[in-house]
Scaffold this active site. Structure first.
Site, PDB file in Angstrom:
ATOM      1  N   THR A 226       0.840  -1.194   0.000  1.00  0.00           N
ATOM      2  CA  THR A 226       0.000   0.000   0.000  1.00  0.00           C
ATOM      3  C   THR A 226       0.875   1.244   0.000  1.00  0.00           C
ATOM      4  OG1 THR A 226      -1.844   1.125   1.095  1.00  0.00           O
ATOM      5  CG2 THR A 226      -0.152   0.201   2.512  1.00  0.00           C
ATOM      6  N   HIS A 227       0.291   2.344  -0.489  1.00  0.00           N
ATOM      7  CA  HIS A 227       0.904   3.665  -0.383  1.00  0.00           C
ATOM      8  C   HIS A 227       0.131   4.533   0.610  1.00  0.00           C
ATOM      9  CE1 HIS A 227       2.781   2.266  -4.087  1.00  0.00           C
ATOM     10  NE2 HIS A 227       3.604   3.302  -4.055  1.00  0.00           N
ATOM     11  N   ASN A 228      -0.819   3.930   1.314  1.00  0.00           N
ATOM     12  CA  ASN A 228      -1.652   4.648   2.271  1.00  0.00           C
ATOM     13  C   ASN A 228      -0.950   4.671   3.627  1.00  0.00           C
ATOM     14  OD1 ASN A 228      -3.655   5.094   4.372  1.00  0.00           O
ATOM     15  ND2 ASN A 228      -5.223   4.819   2.807  1.00  0.00           N
TER      16      ASN A 228
ATOM     17  N   LYS B 259      -2.910   3.287   6.698  1.00  0.00           N
ATOM     18  CA  LYS B 259      -2.967   1.830   6.779  1.00  0.00           C
ATOM     19  C   LYS B 259      -1.631   1.253   7.258  1.00  0.00           C
ATOM     20  CE  LYS B 259      -6.441   0.891   3.181  1.00  0.00           C
ATOM     21  NZ  LYS B 259      -6.709   0.108   1.954  1.00  0.00           N
TER      22      LYS B 259
ATOM     23  N   ASP C 116      -7.549  -4.759   0.719  1.00  0.00           N
ATOM     24  CA  ASP C 116      -8.499  -3.924   0.014  1.00  0.00           C
ATOM     25  C   ASP C 116      -9.689  -3.792   0.938  1.00  0.00           C
ATOM     26  OD1 ASP C 116      -8.930  -2.344  -2.357  1.00  0.00           O
ATOM     27  OD2 ASP C 116     -10.629  -3.645  -2.760  1.00  0.00           O
TER      28      ASP C 116
ATOM     29  N   LYS D  74      -9.311   2.107  18.224  1.00  0.00           N
ATOM     30  CA  LYS D  74      -9.820   1.769  16.899  1.00  0.00           C
ATOM     31  C   LYS D  74      -9.301   0.405  16.448  1.00  0.00           C
ATOM     32  CE  LYS D  74      -9.536   2.826  12.031  1.00  0.00           C
ATOM     33  NZ  LYS D  74      -8.892   3.605  10.963  1.00  0.00           N
TER      34      LYS D  74
ATOM     35  N   HIS E 268     -12.312  -3.231  11.325  1.00  0.00           N
ATOM     36  CA  HIS E 268     -12.293  -4.274  10.307  1.00  0.00           C
ATOM     37  C   HIS E 268     -10.872  -4.717   9.999  1.00  0.00           C
ATOM     38  CE1 HIS E 268     -11.881  -0.334   8.634  1.00  0.00           C
ATOM     39  NE2 HIS E 268     -11.669  -0.743   7.397  1.00  0.00           N
TER      40      HIS E 268
END
Length: 213
Positions: free
Chosen positions: A15-17, A20, A76, A185, A190
């Site tokens: 990921t590039h997030n 996350k 995802d 959190k 999820h």
């Protein structure tokens, strides 16, 4: 039997997030796994062309494993709103796209406008979904999923978290994800649930705190 990762293994998180990456590093810290991101390796972001969370996670994990020769984990995830037939769902990030980059306040506003346009009565039930795929360079794969039920709320609440967190109120809670600390959190989310499933299968334990609610 799912192949296990030894302590000290470098795991490529595809990921590039940055949000996350921060969550996954915190959740996996107790296991001694070194997490690098696709951004750390300057890997290109593959186009997410699949129609399901699993399909997109799989293509990202396979691409990262092939590019680096490392075991690669890809997530995802997205917000699925019942009154919008599950939208934005697998296109959750697309709803935030602008010529200047991703704008999740815009995305949240678009969801709210769609609910109003549909005349959908409150409460607006929804869920966050996270599907993880662990891909090895030799082609072996494993899949893990986490889901948390709740509802879409408006206006946005809280300044923590990322993405759609300010408009998601988990079932049984009085605060949105964006009003919770990272630890709170991660214990409920999820992604926390999918990562704990991954940890139990591949790392010999659970990641972070146990599920609640």
């Amino acid at each position: 039997m799912t192949r296990r990762l030894a302590p000290g293994t470098t795991l490529l998180f595809a990921t590039h997030n940055a949000g996350k990456v921060e969550e996954v590093r915190a959740l996996l810290a107790p296991h001694g796994v070194h997490v690098e991101s696709a951004a750390d390796r300057r890997l290109p972001e593959p186009a997410e062309t699949e129609a399901t969370f699993l399909g997109n996670a799989r293509l990202k994990a396979r691409a990262a494993a092939a590019a680096t020769g490392l075991p690669a984990l890809a997530d995802d995830s997205g917000l699925a709103v019942d009154a919008l037939d599950g939208a934005p769902g697998v296109r959750s990030a697309d709803w935030a796209e602008t010529p200047a980059g991703r704008d999740f306040l815009l995305a949240m506003t678009r969801v709210h406008e769609a609910l109003r346009a549909a005349g959908a009565p409150e409460p607006w039930t929804a869920r966050f979904v996270s599907v993880l795929v662990l891909a090895w360079p030799d082609g072996e794969e494993a899949v893990f999923e986490g889901v948390v039920e709740g509802r879409f709320v408006w206006p946005p609440r809280g300044a923590l978290g990322h993405g759609y967190d300010p408009v998601f109120l988990p079932r049984g809670e009085t605060r949105t994800f964006a009003e919770m600390s990272a630890e709170e959190k991660n214990a409920r989310s999820h992604r926390g649930r999918s990562i704990r499933a991954f940890a139990a299968a591949c790392l010999g334990g659970t990641a972070g705190e146990g599920d609640r609610g």
